[in-house]
Design an enzyme around this catalytic site. Structure first.
Site, short mmCIF file in Angstrom:
data_model
loop_
_atom_site.label_atom_id
_atom_site.label_comp_id
_atom_site.label_asym_id
_atom_site.label_seq_id
_atom_site.Cartn_x
_atom_site.Cartn_y
_atom_site.Cartn_z
N SER A 125 0.83 -1.21 0.00
CA SER A 125 0.00 0.00 0.00
C SER A 125 0.87 1.26 0.00
O SER A 125 2.03 1.24 0.43
CB SER A 125 -0.90 0.02 1.22
OG SER A 125 -1.67 -1.16 1.28
C1 SAM Z 1 -3.08 -3.95 -0.41
S1 SAM Z 1 -2.59 -5.64 -0.33
C2 SAM Z 1 -1.31 -5.80 0.88
C3 SAM Z 1 -1.22 -4.78 1.95
C4 SAM Z 1 -0.12 -5.03 2.93
N1 SAM Z 1 -0.45 -4.29 4.11
C5 SAM Z 1 1.24 -4.63 2.40
O1 SAM Z 1 1.60 -3.43 2.50
O2 SAM Z 1 1.96 -5.49 1.87
C6 SAM Z 1 -4.00 -6.42 0.43
C7 SAM Z 1 -3.87 -7.91 0.60
O3 SAM Z 1 -5.12 -8.42 1.05
C8 SAM Z 1 -5.17 -9.79 0.64
N2 SAM Z 1 -6.55 -10.27 0.81
C9 SAM Z 1 -7.63 -10.06 0.02
N3 SAM Z 1 -8.71 -10.68 0.54
C10 SAM Z 1 -8.30 -11.25 1.72
C11 SAM Z 1 -8.96 -12.03 2.72
N4 SAM Z 1 -10.26 -12.35 2.65
N5 SAM Z 1 -8.23 -12.46 3.79
C12 SAM Z 1 -6.91 -12.17 3.89
N6 SAM Z 1 -6.23 -11.45 2.96
C13 SAM Z 1 -6.93 -10.99 1.89
C14 SAM Z 1 -4.64 -9.75 -0.77
O4 SAM Z 1 -4.18 -11.03 -1.18
C15 SAM Z 1 -3.50 -8.71 -0.63
O5 SAM Z 1 -2.26 -9.32 -0.44
#
Ligand code: SAM
Length: 179
Positions: A33
């Site tokens: 992010s």
């Molecule tokens: C914006 S990204 C990663 C953000 C993280 N804080 C970072 O800076 O690396 C959001 C993540 O949410 C995950 N995601 C989506 N749906 C999800 C769920 N139901 N449970 C857990 N993770 C989920 C995606 O695979 C993705 O890696």
């Protein structure tokens, strides 16, 4: 953010861009992010030392490590990630930081968050659903706070000791979808 440098939570090909205030690809169609957004979400979450925190969609583990610094060794942080390969990489990244009160788990199929560890005093969600998921509100402790992007808006959800959660809308943001 200086103590858990973003660079250490990026694939090698993206590290040179770590200082840029943009989302960056971390593989599997997911992103690290935008730093300004992460900072704002952490500010809104009002995390205090000693709290139990759930980090949903922890991806690289960066937010899990940042939250671990905020709660300190008296607290705990559980990062949950849906994409198994990202979860394994995020776990390794968090382990390498030497913060044993933080850990990363791969999300269980069909389970949102990590109900077995509930309740949490703080819940951070970094992927976007179209409506507020009741499953996550239920994992919030009474008196707890959740920050979650929903349908293009950042929400801060406070679960009172009794009655319905109170929801504040705090600006427009875009995130990868919560699946
Ligand atoms: C914006 S990204 C990663 C953000 C993280 N804080 C970072 O800076 O690396 C959001 C993540 O949410 C995950 N995601 C989506 N749906 C999800 C769920 N139901 N449970 C857990 N993770 C989920 C995606 O695979 C993705 O890696």
């Amino acid at each position: 953010m200086l103590r858990a440098a973003r660079e250490r939570f990026l694939p090698a090909s993206q590290r040179e861009h770590a200082e840029q205030d943009h989302p960056l690809p971390i593989g599997h169609g997911q992103t690290s992010s935008q730093p300004r957004t992460v900072r704002e979400m952490l500010r809104l979450l009002e995390t205090r030392p000693g709290q139990r925190v759930l980090d949903v969609g922890c991806g690289s583990g960066w937010t899990t490590a940042l939250l671990a610094h905020l709660v300190g060794p008296a607290g705990s942080v559980l990062g949950v990630e849906l994409e198994p390969e990202l979860a394994a990489w995020g776990r390794a990244n968090v382990l390498a930081e030497g913060l044993p009160w933080a850990r990363v788990e791969a999300a269980l199929p069909g389970v949102l968050g990590w109900p077995d560890g509930a309740p949490y005093e703080r819940v951070l969600v970094s992927a976007e659903p179209q409506s507020l998921p009741d499953e996550l509100v239920q994992q919030l402790a009474p008196g707890g706070v959740m920050v979650i992007p929903v349908a293009g808006r950042m929400l801060r959800v406070r679960r009172p000791l009794e009655g319905k959660p109170r929801v504040e809308q705090l600006g427009r943001y875009r995130f990868v979808p919560l699946r």
